[in-house]
Design a protein around this motif. Sequence first.
Motif, mmCIF file in Angstrom:
data_model
loop_
_atom_site.group_PDB
_atom_site.id
_atom_site.type_symbol
_atom_site.label_atom_id
_atom_site.label_comp_id
_atom_site.label_asym_id
_atom_site.label_seq_id
_atom_site.Cartn_x
_atom_site.Cartn_y
_atom_site.Cartn_z
ATOM 1 N N LEU A 282 -3.094 -30.893 -11.399
ATOM 2 C CA LEU A 282 -3.921 -30.485 -10.255
ATOM 3 C C LEU A 282 -4.846 -29.334 -10.645
ATOM 4 O O LEU A 282 -6.043 -29.339 -10.326
ATOM 5 C CB LEU A 282 -3.028 -30.043 -9.089
ATOM 6 C CG LEU A 282 -2.544 -31.105 -8.106
ATOM 7 C CD1 LEU A 282 -1.484 -30.518 -7.182
ATOM 8 C CD2 LEU A 282 -3.711 -31.662 -7.280
ATOM 9 N N GLY A 283 -4.267 -28.338 -11.335
ATOM 10 C CA GLY A 283 -5.064 -27.194 -11.785
ATOM 11 C C GLY A 283 -6.183 -27.602 -12.715
ATOM 12 O O GLY A 283 -7.319 -27.112 -12.598
ATOM 13 N N LEU B 162 -13.635 -29.383 -11.927
ATOM 14 C CA LEU B 162 -14.591 -29.471 -10.818
ATOM 15 C C LEU B 162 -15.141 -28.103 -10.418
ATOM 16 O O LEU B 162 -15.851 -27.986 -9.420
ATOM 17 C CB LEU B 162 -13.911 -30.122 -9.602
ATOM 18 C CG LEU B 162 -13.488 -31.584 -9.791
ATOM 19 C CD1 LEU B 162 -12.550 -32.023 -8.679
ATOM 20 C CD2 LEU B 162 -14.711 -32.488 -9.847
ATOM 21 N N ALA B 163 -14.807 -27.067 -11.204
ATOM 22 C CA ALA B 163 -15.275 -25.690 -10.979
ATOM 23 C C ALA B 163 -14.823 -25.132 -9.641
ATOM 24 O O ALA B 163 -15.493 -24.284 -9.046
ATOM 25 C CB ALA B 163 -16.800 -25.606 -11.106
ATOM 26 N N GLU B 164 -13.671 -25.588 -9.155
ATOM 27 C CA GLU B 164 -13.076 -25.030 -7.938
ATOM 28 C C GLU B 164 -12.006 -24.030 -8.374
ATOM 29 O O GLU B 164 -10.809 -24.340 -8.442
ATOM 30 C CB GLU B 164 -12.496 -26.154 -7.070
ATOM 31 C CG GLU B 164 -13.559 -27.115 -6.560
ATOM 32 C CD GLU B 164 -12.985 -28.209 -5.674
ATOM 33 O OE1 GLU B 164 -11.934 -27.974 -5.045
ATOM 34 O OE2 GLU B 164 -13.590 -29.306 -5.617
ATOM 35 N N ALA C 200 -7.842 -24.050 -8.499
ATOM 36 C CA ALA C 200 -7.259 -24.195 -9.836
ATOM 37 C C ALA C 200 -6.245 -23.089 -10.101
ATOM 38 O O ALA C 200 -5.151 -23.337 -10.631
ATOM 39 C CB ALA C 200 -8.359 -24.176 -10.889
ATOM 40 N N ILE C 201 -6.583 -21.874 -9.721
ATOM 41 C CA ILE C 201 -5.686 -20.729 -9.929
ATOM 42 C C ILE C 201 -4.387 -20.919 -9.149
ATOM 43 O O ILE C 201 -3.293 -20.684 -9.673
ATOM 44 C CB ILE C 201 -6.401 -19.420 -9.529
ATOM 45 C CG1 ILE C 201 -7.468 -19.064 -10.568
ATOM 46 C CG2 ILE C 201 -5.401 -18.273 -9.372
ATOM 47 C CD1 ILE C 201 -8.431 -17.979 -10.123
ATOM 48 N N SER D 271 -13.806 -17.314 -12.578
ATOM 49 C CA SER D 271 -13.949 -16.920 -11.171
ATOM 50 C C SER D 271 -14.476 -15.505 -11.022
ATOM 51 O O SER D 271 -14.782 -15.062 -9.916
ATOM 52 C CB SER D 271 -12.599 -17.038 -10.454
ATOM 53 O OG SER D 271 -11.719 -15.988 -10.851
ATOM 54 N N GLY D 272 -14.549 -14.773 -12.146
ATOM 55 C CA GLY D 272 -15.043 -13.404 -12.109
ATOM 56 C C GLY D 272 -13.964 -12.349 -12.058
ATOM 57 O O GLY D 272 -14.262 -11.149 -12.076
ATOM 58 N N ASP D 273 -12.700 -12.759 -12.034
ATOM 59 C CA ASP D 273 -11.590 -11.792 -12.013
ATOM 60 C C ASP D 273 -11.196 -11.480 -13.455
ATOM 61 O O ASP D 273 -10.192 -11.995 -13.981
ATOM 62 C CB ASP D 273 -10.409 -12.355 -11.220
ATOM 63 C CG ASP D 273 -9.349 -11.288 -10.906
ATOM 64 O OD1 ASP D 273 -9.337 -10.249 -11.596
ATOM 65 O OD2 ASP D 273 -8.531 -11.514 -9.996
#
Length: 599
Positions: free
Chosen positions: A45-46, A52-54, A58-59, A86-88
């Motif tokens: 799933l991840g 799909l860049a979601e 994903a996380i 994601s920028g984190d």
Amino acid sequence: MKQTSEINIAVQDAFKLLQQKQYQQALTKLQPFTDSPHPDLHYLLGICYKSLAEWQSAITSLSDAAKLAPLKTEILTHLAKCYWLSGDLHQAESHYLTLYNTEPKNLDLLKNLSLLYLEQNRLDMAYQWALKGQSLDTSGQLTKILGDIEKTKGNLKQAISYYQSVPQHSQVAFRAIHNLGLCYKLQAKFEQAIQCFRFVHQSAPEHYEPLYNLGDCFFANGQFEPAQQAYTQALKRAPHNPTVHKALNELYWQSGQHQLFASSLITALESANNQQQLTECLAELYWNTSQYTLCEQCIQKSGYADKSATLLALRGRLAATNNELNTAYKHLDDANKLTVNYDRICEQAKFAIQLGEFSTAQSLLEYVLQAQPNSQLALAWLSVVYQATDKEKHRALCNPNFVLTTTLDTPNGYQNSEDFLKELESCLLTLHQGKQAPSEQTLVNGSQISGGLLNRDIEVITKARAQLLQDIEKCLNNLELVPEHPFLAHLNKDKLITGSWSVKLTEQGFHVSHIHPAGWISVVLYINTPNDDSNNGVIEFGRPPLAPPYDFPPFKTVKPKRGQIVIFPSYFWHGTQPFNASDNSYRMTLPLDIGVINN
């Protein structure tokens, strides 16, 4: 709870679909079983969400998988990458470091850590992690990354050495040769750079980047015709690439081919499925060349006037040219609601200042500084707010004593500084010959040599760089460290040159008031100056580029002399009085920006 056999079948089917890159179909197979404690299901799933860049989904899925199978390092690897994308970056770093404790010789891990730190400009950390794996790495990837780090630092000779050490069989060899060409381009070794880019082009003719950089080399070398050919060839491979279009049209502008200006973009727009980026590029080109009517027409015909943050910002600037400041502010506000952009928020604050809304402007600027404490643009506009509302805060931020002056010492090998300045001036005059002002400059009536001037491998320029850095450091030693001050807090940090160029002003030439967003300090070496007692060519500090009543008088002026070095914080507003030439005289400077390395 679903049956285990159903779940296993779903996992197997999803895995096959993933191999075929059918991510949405794989996701559909897995989603009915999300309440299952099956680690492979949550892992897949991840991977689907990641593909799909979601990133947040994903996380969540990968975190669930990691709880169910904590020893599977590939789960943490993908999780770290999703946090990164994601920028984190903090969480990404934390997960990579956890993995390192388990697999200290994992080359992909060492590569990712070094790239993560490089992206954050934490160059010493990036270098440390790349070096850890270089001796274990036969692929050349970490050697190439070490070259990238040195290139970012401005250590071009070391970068070149690393790039040349990447094995020819490596999968990153072409990229290393391409970046080697970029280093040669920065050194103005255009023949060597051209060889690199031609080699990469011949090996991978489908890519536009080597052709684009070939164009840049020819352009910088004054060879407009081959530059135009290279850019045109690049556009055949990437017909809707705004960067290449911008370069080609800048060439048309500087070479006086104004009849061709914007033509490539107009043609590309006819065949583009998504016209937004090209429209934004075209409108910005019209704005930069002061073709305001064409800029407005381009925006209004586009269909993106209210949908594009870039176009909304341009509409704001156009409104401001007609003194419609409330409209200008609203357009910038709408743009920032669409897409947060810190420089654009500073521009919004500028319009708030012009409307006399100082508390609004201050709130906007403090918001930017919270996210980007070293934003020179935000500090510059905040200084204007303080100039209008709080003289004590203004003096603390813009103390006139922060403007330092000294005289260039004599470099090794010269009897005196005058002999050196004559040789440097002669060299720069050759480089200025035939140049026209780029469209985005702050100078009027003059020319500019750009492209990292102090990186050029010319002996007199190399000596100028070394002597300037020595003299600057001596001067900075006169200041005292103040930990919380946006300028003085960085005195003891490692520094690097972030830009260097030369400007030659002719009759009535001057600089409009501006700041240097890429620096921490900015420096000007004066090579040729007016020899009189008037305000001819005087540099003024503290006068913002605003209409009355906010065009405050300068808090310091300097009448420069030949061989003088002027040093000041990059957020200081500064401009010059017009230069009144006599006969064939001119005013020539060598400015540079110096940034700090935050480790």
